[in-house]
Write a protein that holds these residues in place. Sequence first.
Motif, PDB file in Angstrom:
ATOM      1  N   UNK A  45     -14.431 -36.783 -86.604  1.00 32.86           N
ATOM      2  CA  UNK A  45     -15.813 -36.704 -86.145  1.00 32.86           C
ATOM      3  C   UNK A  45     -16.054 -37.550 -84.906  1.00 32.86           C
TER       4      UNK A  45
ATOM      5  N   UNK B 201      -8.686 -50.260 -80.628  1.00 33.37           N
ATOM      6  CA  UNK B 201      -9.732 -49.506 -81.322  1.00 33.37           C
ATOM      7  C   UNK B 201      -9.121 -48.339 -82.107  1.00 33.37           C
TER       8      UNK B 201
ATOM      9  N   UNK C 237      -8.324 -47.734 -86.306  1.00 32.04           N
ATOM     10  CA  UNK C 237      -8.731 -46.532 -87.053  1.00 32.04           C
ATOM     11  C   UNK C 237      -7.512 -45.844 -87.664  1.00 32.04           C
TER      12      UNK C 237
ATOM     13  N   UNK D  73     -10.507 -40.431 -81.107  1.00 31.20           N
ATOM     14  CA  UNK D  73     -10.651 -40.930 -82.473  1.00 31.20           C
ATOM     15  C   UNK D  73     -10.787 -39.764 -83.453  1.00 31.20           C
TER      16      UNK D  73
END
Lengths: 366, 250
Positions: A77, A93, A97, A140
């Motif tokens: 998402x 970052x 994740x 991401x």
Amino acid sequence: MIEVTELTKRYGSTRAVSGLTFRVEPGQVTGFLGHNGAGKSTTMRMILGLHRPTSGTALINGVRKQDLRDPMREVGALLDAAEVQGGRTAFAHLQALAYAGGIGRRRVVEVLEEVGLAGAARKRIAGFSQGMRQRLGIAAALLGDPGVLILDEPVNGLDPDGIRWLRTLLRSLAGEGRTVLLSSHLMTEMSLTADRLIIIGRGRLIEESTTADLLARFQSGVLVRSPHAARLSRALEAAGATIRSAHDAQAVEKPAPARPTNTAAPTHPSQSSRLGEEPAHARPAGTKAATHPSQDFRLSEEPVPGRLVAAGIEARAARDAGGEELLVTGLTAAAIGDIALAHGCAVHELVPRRTSLEEAFMEIAK
Amino acid sequence: MIDLVASEWLKLRSLRATYYVLAATLSAVVLTGFAAYSISRYFDTHGPGGDAVGTGLGLSADLPPVLFGMLGVFAISGEYTTGMIRLTLTTIRSRWTLLLAKAAVVAAMAAVAGQALAFATYFTAQAVVAGRPIGASFAEHTALTEVLTSGAGAAVAGVLGLGLATVLRSTPGALIALVVLPLAPTVLERFLPAPWNDWVSSLTIPSLTRQLAAVPDAGAFGPATAATVLVGYVVLSLLPATVAINHRDA
Ligand SMILES: Nc1ncnc2c1ncn2[C@@H]1O[C@H](COP(=O)(O)OP(=O)(O)OP(=O)(O)O)[C@@H](O)[C@H]1O
Ligand SMILES: [Mg+2]
């Protein structure tokens, strides 16, 4: 696959989403449209298990997000690319994740390259431009190589290269059989990217159909430029067409002239199918009859600003080129060409005009 | 769970606030140094009878819990204020495991840093005291245990900060609570009648770690009770935070 059933969300007295039901099928890019505050982001947050529905359900691959066994590999998402902690490097970052989903460093490098941030991987996110953040957000979402992608306005801030890249990427992901749901206010881009559209207004479903069907329903005629405009007009009208001269279309303030009685509803899909225009698309299967807008849609009575601007530009171009331009509805370009030939009228331009998605959207989601 | 801990460990390590907090803990060493120096001067001029330096930990004991509490606050408050918590939550299965992973890494970092700080404070104090009979020595059993329990106190403070920030979802709110809460027992103590004031003042984290080490006159509780209260703080911090993170819209 995403299934939303009777989904409702109230924030205090605000009804953000009301009884929303739709499906997002795999193998297609599905566009999620609606005005500001229509409830798109709220719906996405509920699908992603971030906000609890007041009632109704939102399922990903048949289960609620919280019940997915391996969430990162099943759904990716992008909600708001600005929602990152700026102090970290792009790499840290994504790596953080990735660790959470048991995903290796190689995949982090891979997605950074895919979104074009390989060179900025070791830079702090605080120094990123809006487009770079957007790319990072997409990275991401892609980390777990998920089968379902939910992207809230991913195009915002991307440069033309980036927009084209994202379009190609999303189309190829859908081509691999993945489910892609994306919202955007950029209608041209949406019409190029999305196979299907879900349009909501004030938290309710307004329209669910394929992009092609939707646009076909708003077919807005054929532009014809001819030095024998008057003669051609008469011939076309005799064949059942409705004619507006480009000058009428240009006049923003002036009401459109009265239409001949023999062409009551020129934009009605059943009529266009009778005239042989894409009969398969004439009545979209997924369209709800009650919300079908074409019955009360009058092309020439309620001019849409976007259309008039376009018409104005075209009319000006026609004047510059010489000859008069006609906007013909109710006949296909082929039929018009044949009639012109039969009546010995020269035709300098014969352009089927598609209503833009923006115009169709404005009409539907008023 | 291991994956989540790795993820949260990287997040904590790549947060600048973490390093600011760790650097700020050195102020406790400096303060202890000054206090020990001043006490040593008094001893030199007035002879024995004044305050003792002891391990030196008591001289700056109120500082580390607040700072390690901040470590816990920043471990999650940044995610709430930026909204990154939403991205984080989309990547994990259940929310409480996130909180547990964060608690684990905060506690671990606070314990190690708190322990290192305690040793640094101890050795600084002893260096300043320079053999005067007002210091302490690891030859004494309680001196070593007093230093060794400091890490536990720091870990509890870190988890407390994490819990506060999760419930309040606001950096300023959590920081204010973190300063006010430890002060509360000290203030209450003055108003409460006899056994109560002693019990309440024994509830601060620095006091509890000393009681845990069975330092004489450290407070009303023995080591077992002190340990129970410290564990209770952890549970009291994490329970409301778990309820909050599980039930609130993110
Ligand atoms: N957390 C919240 N608390 C209260 N109200 C909210 C919250 N989130 C959304 N709303 C309200 O719900 C409605 C729908 O908002 P939402 O963000 O879903 O719209 P949207 O379709 O995404 O709009 P946009 O195109 O501007 O992004 C709005 O009236 C908004 O004010
Ligand atoms: Mg939105």
